[in-house]
Structures are given as structure tokens and as C-alpha cells.
Scaffold this motif. Structure first.
Motif, PDB file in Angstrom:
ATOM      1  N   TYR A  35     -53.292  91.864  26.650  1.00 13.80           N
ATOM      2  CA  TYR A  35     -52.904  92.205  28.018  1.00 13.80           C
ATOM      3  C   TYR A  35     -52.135  93.524  28.003  1.00 13.80           C
ATOM      4  N   GLN A  37     -49.038  95.291  30.403  1.00 11.10           N
ATOM      5  CA  GLN A  37     -48.066  94.963  31.433  1.00 11.10           C
ATOM      6  C   GLN A  37     -47.460  96.242  31.973  1.00 11.10           C
ATOM      7  N   GLY A  40     -44.876  96.250  38.509  1.00 17.30           N
ATOM      8  CA  GLY A  40     -45.538  96.052  39.791  1.00 17.30           C
ATOM      9  C   GLY A  40     -46.994  95.628  39.699  1.00 17.30           C
ATOM     10  N   LEU A  41     -47.550  95.618  38.489  1.00 15.89           N
ATOM     11  CA  LEU A  41     -48.964  95.244  38.325  1.00 15.89           C
ATOM     12  C   LEU A  41     -49.132  93.956  37.529  1.00 15.89           C
ATOM     13  N   GLY A  42     -48.055  93.431  36.996  1.00 14.26           N
ATOM     14  CA  GLY A  42     -48.134  92.163  36.279  1.00 14.26           C
ATOM     15  C   GLY A  42     -48.854  92.270  34.952  1.00 14.26           C
ATOM     16  N   LEU A  43     -49.508  91.183  34.572  1.00 17.80           N
ATOM     17  CA  LEU A  43     -50.239  91.097  33.306  1.00 17.80           C
ATOM     18  C   LEU A  43     -51.726  91.228  33.597  1.00 17.80           C
ATOM     19  N   LEU A  45     -55.575  91.504  31.927  1.00 13.41           N
ATOM     20  CA  LEU A  45     -56.307  91.188  30.716  1.00 13.41           C
ATOM     21  C   LEU A  45     -57.260  92.323  30.348  1.00 13.41           C
ATOM     22  N   PHE A  48     -60.531  89.549  25.440  1.00 17.03           N
ATOM     23  CA  PHE A  48     -60.165  88.326  24.757  1.00 17.03           C
ATOM     24  C   PHE A  48     -61.281  87.920  23.799  1.00 17.03           C
ATOM     25  N   LEU A  90     -49.330  93.393  25.303  1.00 20.74           N
ATOM     26  CA  LEU A  90     -48.965  92.048  24.849  1.00 20.74           C
ATOM     27  C   LEU A  90     -50.179  91.338  24.278  1.00 20.74           C
ATOM     28  N   THR A 103     -57.463  76.902  29.032  1.00 17.00           N
ATOM     29  CA  THR A 103     -56.216  76.491  29.679  1.00 17.00           C
ATOM     30  C   THR A 103     -55.142  76.075  28.679  1.00 17.00           C
ATOM     31  N   GLU A 105     -51.969  76.433  26.227  1.00 14.19           N
ATOM     32  CA  GLU A 105     -50.760  77.245  26.361  1.00 14.19           C
ATOM     33  C   GLU A 105     -50.921  78.559  25.618  1.00 14.19           C
ATOM     34  N   LEU A 106     -50.581  79.653  26.291  1.00 16.88           N
ATOM     35  CA  LEU A 106     -50.605  80.971  25.676  1.00 16.88           C
ATOM     36  C   LEU A 106     -49.295  81.212  24.940  1.00 16.88           C
ATOM     37  N   PHE A 108     -47.278  84.255  23.297  1.00 14.29           N
ATOM     38  CA  PHE A 108     -47.268  85.708  23.334  1.00 14.29           C
ATOM     39  C   PHE A 108     -46.435  86.294  22.191  1.00 14.29           C
ATOM     40  N   GLY A 109     -46.843  87.483  21.752  1.00  8.08           N
ATOM     41  CA  GLY A 109     -45.985  88.290  20.904  1.00  8.08           C
ATOM     42  C   GLY A 109     -44.919  88.976  21.740  1.00  8.08           C
ATOM     43  N   GLU A 110     -44.051  89.750  21.090  1.00  5.11           N
ATOM     44  CA  GLU A 110     -42.954  90.403  21.801  1.00  5.11           C
ATOM     45  C   GLU A 110     -43.364  91.726  22.438  1.00  5.11           C
TER      46      GLU A 110
ATOM     47  N   TYR B  36     -45.186  81.085  33.822  1.00  2.00           N
ATOM     48  CA  TYR B  36     -44.616  81.659  32.613  1.00  2.00           C
ATOM     49  C   TYR B  36     -43.324  82.391  32.961  1.00  2.00           C
ATOM     50  N   LYS B 105     -48.457  89.125  40.023  1.00  2.00           N
ATOM     51  CA  LYS B 105     -47.786  90.347  39.603  1.00  2.00           C
ATOM     52  C   LYS B 105     -46.348  90.137  39.164  1.00  2.00           C
TER      53      LYS B 105
END
Lengths: 117, 113
Positions: A35, A37, A40-43, A45, A48, A90, A103, A105-106, A108-110, B36, B105
Motif C-alpha cells: 500500500y 499512504q 488525505g488519501l488513506g491507504l 493498494l 498484492f 506499507l 478477509t 487479519e492484515l 502491517f510493517g512499520e 484498523y 481515507k
């Protein structure tokens, strides 16, 4: 303790350089994700993978490619970095299922903060 | 494809008050809705999820509600504490067919002591 490790926390690259972002997970997960980040645009993709050597485009694959040669490692490649690819990247992984249920659980790395000058 | 809208983008509450974050989704076939939490300098972490066969789920001070008819779901945090300050993301997807999560978002929640 489950872990997703991204190789670099901070990178500074020049326009036109080839950039590799590496991600390793130690949970034997089938699925891995990249992903980006942005405020204002979120995550969003990028790509994958649900199996070794398999890859699927996400919502914003343009300018990126990926490689999954081993189950635990998923690499994001910027063939020719541009300033609009300055972002936080990410990596995540999740356990898979035969029907490709995504579905799980994801984890995530840092994150890897990339600056392209 | 799926589209997830999340509101508000920022939220400030006094410690001890409740916080509510709302999301709407577009694809009526979506049936999995996780939330999340992302703390500063870290990756997002799953805090609660709900599937479409239930309308509400609680885990201590957090709860999620789902209205399938209206295609919206909400996160409720009661008795907020400073450690609840973070960015929260909602997401939605179908549980089959190789369809990944689509995230909202994000909402930056600040709990003021």
C-alpha cells in the motif's frame, strides 16, 4: 510475536533511479500486499500476491512492479522513480484460504518513507 | 468496484467522552468490515471487525454497528483515553473471489486530557 519487516524506514532517491522496497514476513502467510499512504488519501493498494510468483494489480499499479520469488518475501520496485512517488509505503501480510478469501487479519510493517528528489 | 467513504476526517474529544466514526460503502455484495488503528510511527493494526450476518459487535470500550440496508457501518469508542489518539481506518470487501479490502481515507482522533 508476528512480524512484518520492511528493509528501510527512510530512503531518499533521485528522479529516474530504480528503487527496491523489501518486505519479509515470518508468519508463513500466503497473502502479501503493498500500500501507499498519503495524507488525505488513506491507504491505497498498489499490488498484492496470494501465492509465490503470483501477483495482482491493486488500485494504483502504474509506475510500480512487484516480485514474489519466495513465500516470505514481497518486493516493490519503482523502475524509474518520480517525485509523485514520494510517499509512505506499507507492506502487509495475511493468512490465506483455498477460495482466496482476503478477509484474514492484515499484519502491517512499520512503513518505508520514500522521498524522491 | 467498492468505494468506502469515511467521516469525519478529524475528530477531537475530551477524555472520557465518546467518539463515533462513520463509513459508507457502495458495493452491496461486501460482507466484511474491519477497523484498523494506526498509532504514530507504526503500521495499522486490526482492532475490531464485523461480518454482515450480525448488526453489532462489542469488545470492551469499542463497538461496531452495521446497517446493511443503508450500507453504512460505524465505530463507537466509549470512555475515551489519551491512548485512543490515533488514525482510524474503516474498510470493506467481499469474503470470496480474491477481492482485497478497500479502505476509507482515515479519521485522526485526538483525545484531549
Amino acid at each position: 510475536d508476528v512480524k512484518v519487516t520492511q528493509s528501510s524506514r527512510y530512503l531518499v532517491k533521485r528522479t529516474g533511479e530504480k528503487v527496491f522496497l523489501e518486505c519479509v514476513q515470518d508468519m508463513d502467510h500466503e497473502n502479501m500486499f503493498w500500500y501507499r499512504q498519503d495524507p488525505g488519501l488513506g491507504l491505497r493498494l498498489i499490488y498484492f500476491s496470494y501465492d509465490v510468483k503470483m501477483k495482482e494489480k491493486g488500485d494504483i499499479p502504474e509506475g510500480y512492479s512487484v516480485s514474489r520469488e519466495k513465500k516470505e518475501r514481497f518486493s516493490l520496485i519503482l523502475e524509474s522513480a518520480s517525485t509523485n512517488q514520494t510517499s509512505m509505503y506499507l507492506c502487509a501480510s495475511s493468512s490465506g484460504a483455498e477460495d482466496r478469501d482476503l478477509t484474514g487479519e492484515l499484519f502491517f510493517g512499520e512503513g518505508s518513507r520514500l522521498t524522491v528528489l | 468496484g467498492e468505494n468506502v467513504e469515511q467521516h469525519p476526517s478529524t475528530l477531537s474529544v475530551q477524555e472520557g467522552d465518546s467518539a463515533v466514526i462513520k463509513c459508507t460503502y457502495s458495493d452491496s455484495a461486501s460482507n466484511y468490515f474491519p477497523w484498523y488503528k494506526q498509532e504514530l510511527g507504526k503500521g495499522p493494526q486490526l482492532i475490531i471487525d464485523i461480518r454482515s450476518n450480525v448488526g453489532e459487535k462489542k469488545d470492551q470500550r469499542i463497538a461496531v454497528t452495521l446497517n446493511k440496508t443503508a450500507k453504512h457501518f460505524s465505530l463507537h469508542i466509549t470512555e475515551t483515553q489519551p491512548e485512543d489518539s490515533a488514525v482510524y481506518f474503516c474498510a470493506a470487501c467481499k469474503d470470496s473471489g480474491n477481492t482485497p479490502l478497500v479502505f476509507g481515507k482515515g479519521t485522526r482522533l485526538s483525545v484531549i486530557a
